[in-house]
Design a protein around this motif. Structure first.
Motif, PDB file in Angstrom:
ATOM      1  N   MET A  32       6.791 -17.869  17.951  1.00 39.11           N
ATOM      2  CA  MET A  32       7.841 -18.815  18.369  1.00 39.11           C
ATOM      3  C   MET A  32       7.228 -20.193  18.654  1.00 39.11           C
ATOM      4  SD  MET A  32      10.791 -17.357  18.236  1.00 39.11           S
ATOM      5  CE  MET A  32      11.919 -18.197  19.362  1.00 39.11           C
ATOM      6  N   ALA A  33       6.923 -20.465  19.935  1.00 35.47           N
ATOM      7  CA  ALA A  33       6.430 -21.790  20.295  1.00 35.47           C
ATOM      8  C   ALA A  33       4.931 -21.857  20.042  1.00 35.47           C
ATOM      9  CB  ALA A  33       6.741 -22.083  21.751  1.00 35.47           C
ATOM     10  N   SER A  37       2.907 -24.046  19.303  1.00 34.37           N
ATOM     11  CA  SER A  37       2.107 -25.159  19.797  1.00 34.37           C
ATOM     12  C   SER A  37       1.774 -25.020  21.280  1.00 34.37           C
ATOM     13  CB  SER A  37       2.844 -26.467  19.589  1.00 34.37           C
ATOM     14  OG  SER A  37       3.966 -26.489  20.441  1.00 34.37           O
ATOM     15  N   ALA A  38       2.311 -24.025  21.936  1.00 32.90           N
ATOM     16  CA  ALA A  38       2.109 -23.934  23.376  1.00 32.90           C
ATOM     17  C   ALA A  38       0.724 -23.413  23.734  1.00 32.90           C
ATOM     18  CB  ALA A  38       3.175 -23.046  24.003  1.00 32.90           C
ATOM     19  N   GLU A  71      -2.695 -19.098  25.809  1.00 32.19           N
ATOM     20  CA  GLU A  71      -2.557 -18.723  27.225  1.00 32.19           C
ATOM     21  C   GLU A  71      -1.092 -18.804  27.645  1.00 32.19           C
ATOM     22  OE1 GLU A  71      -4.679 -20.972  26.174  1.00 32.19           O
ATOM     23  OE2 GLU A  71      -6.622 -20.000  26.453  1.00 32.19           O
ATOM     24  N   ILE A  72      -0.427 -19.910  27.297  1.00 34.40           N
ATOM     25  CA  ILE A  72       0.969 -20.083  27.700  1.00 34.40           C
ATOM     26  C   ILE A  72       1.852 -19.097  26.940  1.00 34.40           C
ATOM     27  CG2 ILE A  72       2.879 -21.746  27.842  1.00 34.40           C
ATOM     28  CD1 ILE A  72       0.824 -23.949  28.117  1.00 34.40           C
ATOM     29  N   ARG A  91       1.028 -16.148  26.014  1.00 38.31           N
ATOM     30  CA  ARG A  91       0.852 -14.836  26.636  1.00 38.31           C
ATOM     31  C   ARG A  91       1.643 -14.766  27.938  1.00 38.31           C
ATOM     32  NH1 ARG A  91      -1.436 -10.255  27.219  1.00 38.31           N
ATOM     33  NH2 ARG A  91      -2.442  -9.625  29.148  1.00 38.31           N
ATOM     34  N   LEU A  92       1.599 -15.845  28.701  1.00 40.95           N
ATOM     35  CA  LEU A  92       2.358 -15.902  29.958  1.00 40.95           C
ATOM     36  C   LEU A  92       3.850 -15.733  29.677  1.00 40.95           C
ATOM     37  CD1 LEU A  92       2.582 -16.415  32.988  1.00 40.95           C
ATOM     38  CD2 LEU A  92       2.547 -18.865  32.520  1.00 40.95           C
ATOM     39  N   ILE A  93       4.343 -16.442  28.654  1.00 40.43           N
ATOM     40  CA  ILE A  93       5.765 -16.361  28.312  1.00 40.43           C
ATOM     41  C   ILE A  93       6.131 -14.932  27.913  1.00 40.43           C
ATOM     42  CG2 ILE A  93       7.518 -17.098  26.634  1.00 40.43           C
ATOM     43  CD1 ILE A  93       6.143 -19.853  26.617  1.00 40.43           C
ATOM     44  N   LEU A  97       4.729 -12.159  28.761  1.00 48.12           N
ATOM     45  CA  LEU A  97       4.716 -11.258  29.920  1.00 48.12           C
ATOM     46  C   LEU A  97       5.936 -11.499  30.810  1.00 48.12           C
ATOM     47  CD1 LEU A  97       0.923 -11.356  30.855  1.00 48.12           C
ATOM     48  CD2 LEU A  97       2.217  -9.318  30.226  1.00 48.12           C
ATOM     49  N   LEU A  98       6.278 -12.766  31.024  1.00 47.55           N
ATOM     50  CA  LEU A  98       7.457 -13.083  31.842  1.00 47.55           C
ATOM     51  C   LEU A  98       8.722 -12.515  31.197  1.00 47.55           C
ATOM     52  CD1 LEU A  98       6.689 -16.786  32.857  1.00 47.55           C
ATOM     53  CD2 LEU A  98       6.811 -14.837  34.403  1.00 47.55           C
ATOM     54  N   ARG A 113      10.530 -18.814  28.793  1.00 49.00           N
ATOM     55  CA  ARG A 113       9.940 -20.133  28.502  1.00 49.00           C
ATOM     56  C   ARG A 113      10.263 -21.112  29.613  1.00 49.00           C
ATOM     57  NH1 ARG A 113      10.872 -19.536  22.939  1.00 49.00           N
ATOM     58  NH2 ARG A 113      12.899 -20.549  23.040  1.00 49.00           N
ATOM     59  N   ARG A 114      11.532 -21.080  30.075  1.00 50.26           N
ATOM     60  CA  ARG A 114      11.935 -21.976  31.164  1.00 50.26           C
ATOM     61  C   ARG A 114      11.130 -21.674  32.424  1.00 50.26           C
ATOM     62  NH1 ARG A 114      17.043 -22.969  33.831  1.00 50.26           N
ATOM     63  NH2 ARG A 114      17.585 -20.783  33.457  1.00 50.26           N
ATOM     64  N   LEU A 156       7.624 -22.973  32.080  1.00 44.00           N
ATOM     65  CA  LEU A 156       7.628 -24.429  32.278  1.00 44.00           C
ATOM     66  C   LEU A 156       7.693 -24.772  33.762  1.00 44.00           C
ATOM     67  CD1 LEU A 156       9.970 -26.044  29.646  1.00 44.00           C
ATOM     68  CD2 LEU A 156       7.615 -26.664  30.182  1.00 44.00           C
ATOM     69  N   PRO A 173      13.330 -20.325  37.683  1.00 41.74           N
ATOM     70  CA  PRO A 173      14.681 -20.556  37.164  1.00 41.74           C
ATOM     71  C   PRO A 173      15.174 -19.296  36.460  1.00 41.74           C
ATOM     72  CG  PRO A 173      13.043 -21.675  35.808  1.00 41.74           C
ATOM     73  CD  PRO A 173      12.312 -21.132  37.012  1.00 41.74           C
ATOM     74  N   LEU A 229       2.141  -4.472  33.400  1.00 45.88           N
ATOM     75  CA  LEU A 229       2.835  -5.727  33.660  1.00 45.88           C
ATOM     76  C   LEU A 229       2.263  -6.485  34.867  1.00 45.88           C
ATOM     77  CD1 LEU A 229       5.069  -7.396  32.503  1.00 45.88           C
ATOM     78  CD2 LEU A 229       6.735  -6.094  33.793  1.00 45.88           C
ATOM     79  N   LEU A 277       0.114  -9.836  34.294  1.00 41.56           N
ATOM     80  CA  LEU A 277       0.808 -11.074  34.659  1.00 41.56           C
ATOM     81  C   LEU A 277      -0.002 -11.837  35.709  1.00 41.56           C
ATOM     82  CD1 LEU A 277       3.243 -12.919  34.333  1.00 41.56           C
ATOM     83  CD2 LEU A 277       4.466 -11.547  35.999  1.00 41.56           C
ATOM     84  N   SER A 319      -2.757 -13.447  33.817  1.00 44.40           N
ATOM     85  CA  SER A 319      -2.275 -14.526  32.949  1.00 44.40           C
ATOM     86  C   SER A 319      -1.944 -15.775  33.758  1.00 44.40           C
ATOM     87  CB  SER A 319      -1.049 -14.032  32.177  1.00 44.40           C
ATOM     88  OG  SER A 319      -0.409 -15.092  31.533  1.00 44.40           O
ATOM     89  N   GLU A 328      -5.201 -17.344  34.865  1.00 46.50           N
ATOM     90  CA  GLU A 328      -5.845 -18.023  33.745  1.00 46.50           C
ATOM     91  C   GLU A 328      -5.137 -19.340  33.432  1.00 46.50           C
ATOM     92  OE1 GLU A 328      -5.672 -16.068  29.963  1.00 46.50           O
ATOM     93  OE2 GLU A 328      -7.532 -17.008  29.275  1.00 46.50           O
ATOM     94  N   THR A 329      -3.786 -19.302  33.465  1.00 46.39           N
ATOM     95  CA  THR A 329      -3.011 -20.515  33.203  1.00 46.39           C
ATOM     96  C   THR A 329      -3.323 -21.578  34.251  1.00 46.39           C
ATOM     97  OG1 THR A 329      -1.266 -19.179  32.216  1.00 46.39           O
ATOM     98  CG2 THR A 329      -0.675 -21.405  32.886  1.00 46.39           C
ATOM     99  N   TRP A 370       8.440 -27.860  22.443  1.00 46.51           N
ATOM    100  CA  TRP A 370       8.300 -26.571  21.752  1.00 46.51           C
ATOM    101  C   TRP A 370       9.467 -26.355  20.799  1.00 46.51           C
ATOM    102  CZ3 TRP A 370       7.073 -23.552  26.913  1.00 46.51           C
ATOM    103  CH2 TRP A 370       5.801 -23.943  27.372  1.00 46.51           C
ATOM    104  N   ARG A 394       9.231 -25.785  16.820  1.00 47.79           N
ATOM    105  CA  ARG A 394       9.779 -24.614  16.133  1.00 47.79           C
ATOM    106  C   ARG A 394      10.606 -25.034  14.935  1.00 47.79           C
ATOM    107  NH1 ARG A 394      10.592 -22.901  21.337  1.00 47.79           N
ATOM    108  NH2 ARG A 394      12.814 -23.294  21.314  1.00 47.79           N
TER     109      ARG A 394
END
Lengths: 200, 200
Positions: free
Chosen positions: A1-2, A4-5, A8-9, A11-13, A15-16, A28-29, A32, B20, B41, B45, B48, B51-52, B94, B98
């Protein structure tokens, strides 16, 4: 998907997005928001998760997540040992506790029986519950399981396993919720509330 | 609220509730899911996020969060340096990426002007944008800001600050979204789409 993120980001997305209530877009929100509020949110949440992973265990008696074992509720001498409330998950236990109406102990099953999802009795903490009841001193087990097909199947199974002389097995009453407008209630609830009607 | 959950879990819930898309109730559900899926998870998380927090920085050129500074996009020699797309947040960046339709550079403002929320030009990365444009070599700035009051106020302000000889300032077109049914569109979009109508 994103793409360009960065990995690391990404992977975070991903997992979230596995959290209930968050999909790929809201994950993603959330990512951010975390990046934008690094010191107020990202760093504290990372620390809180690490601390939870390190310190919180399942109570060996009732299955509640807590930093103590036995948990705060099981160790509470002021609570009634003869009364056990059986719940699906800790969320239901917390809801019962918020109500302030229950002063016994709990037993967290860790799920519900489900033929569809392949959850059998061996996946739930049912043997532990039978052990507690057979251990003696328990006079009533309140089944506070969801009013769904799986919830009722599980309640039925649990009642069969633990029922016996000297142990009463009960269920939470079904009926119109407080503040519930009949217009908005499903038929099933109305049927149950009518069947269980009481003198006004 | 859930007093019996213990301070560590309470803290986790209150932090999750700040994301959010999650309220107090869904944050509890999320915390439960994390406790239930510790190895799959909770632990990943926590790692992650740590790391972020450790690796991801804001690109000093465009403001995008990335592990590199300048970020992957700013360092990409194949991208058009003469074209800058201005976005509110990395989420919009992002989305643009896409789409695959933009091959220039970006500038993340980090928010929108808002008299109500007390956000002035000094809170956004506007001076940095002016610097990039004045630095030379930029022939077009595309404003990809939300079609909201704050978005348009910000677009107007940014256009005034960066406009000048040799720099064209443009905005994304307004109109009927692809797949958009007129029945479901707000009047504002229809007005804009009608004003900007083109030969079929």
């Amino acid at each position: 998907m994103a793409a360009s993120a960065g990995p690391e980001i990404e992977r975070l997305i991903s997992l979230l997005a596995k959290l209930p209530g968050l999909g790929p877009r809201s994950a993603r929100r959330a990512a951010l928001a975390l990046l934008k509020r690094r010191e107020q949110l990202l760093v504290p949440l990372a620390a809180s998760l690490a601390e939870t992973a390190e310190k919180v265990v399942s109570c060996s008696v009732c299955g509640t997540p807590d930093t103590r074992d036995p948990c705060a509720i099981c160790s509470d001498g002021a609570r009634d040992n003869g009364l056990i409330c059986v719940v699906e998950e800790a969320g239901a236990l917390w809801a019962m506790e918020r109500s302030g109406a229950f002063r016994g102990k709990y037993h967290v099953l860790g799920g519900l029986l489900s033929a569809l999802d392949g959850v059998g009795p061996e996946h739930l903490r049912i043997t532990e519950l039978v052990g507690r009841v057979r251990g003696g001193g328990v006079r009533e087990v309140v089944l506070a399981l969801p009013a769904t097909v799986d919830g009722q199947t599980t309640a039925h199974y649990v009642a069969e396993r633990i029922g016996g002389p000297g142990v009463e097995v009960t269920s939470l009453a079904r009926g119109v919720p407080v503040g519930g407008d009949l217009d908005w209630l499903d038929d099933g609830t109305i049927v149950q509330a009518l069947k269980a009607r009481r003198p006004a």
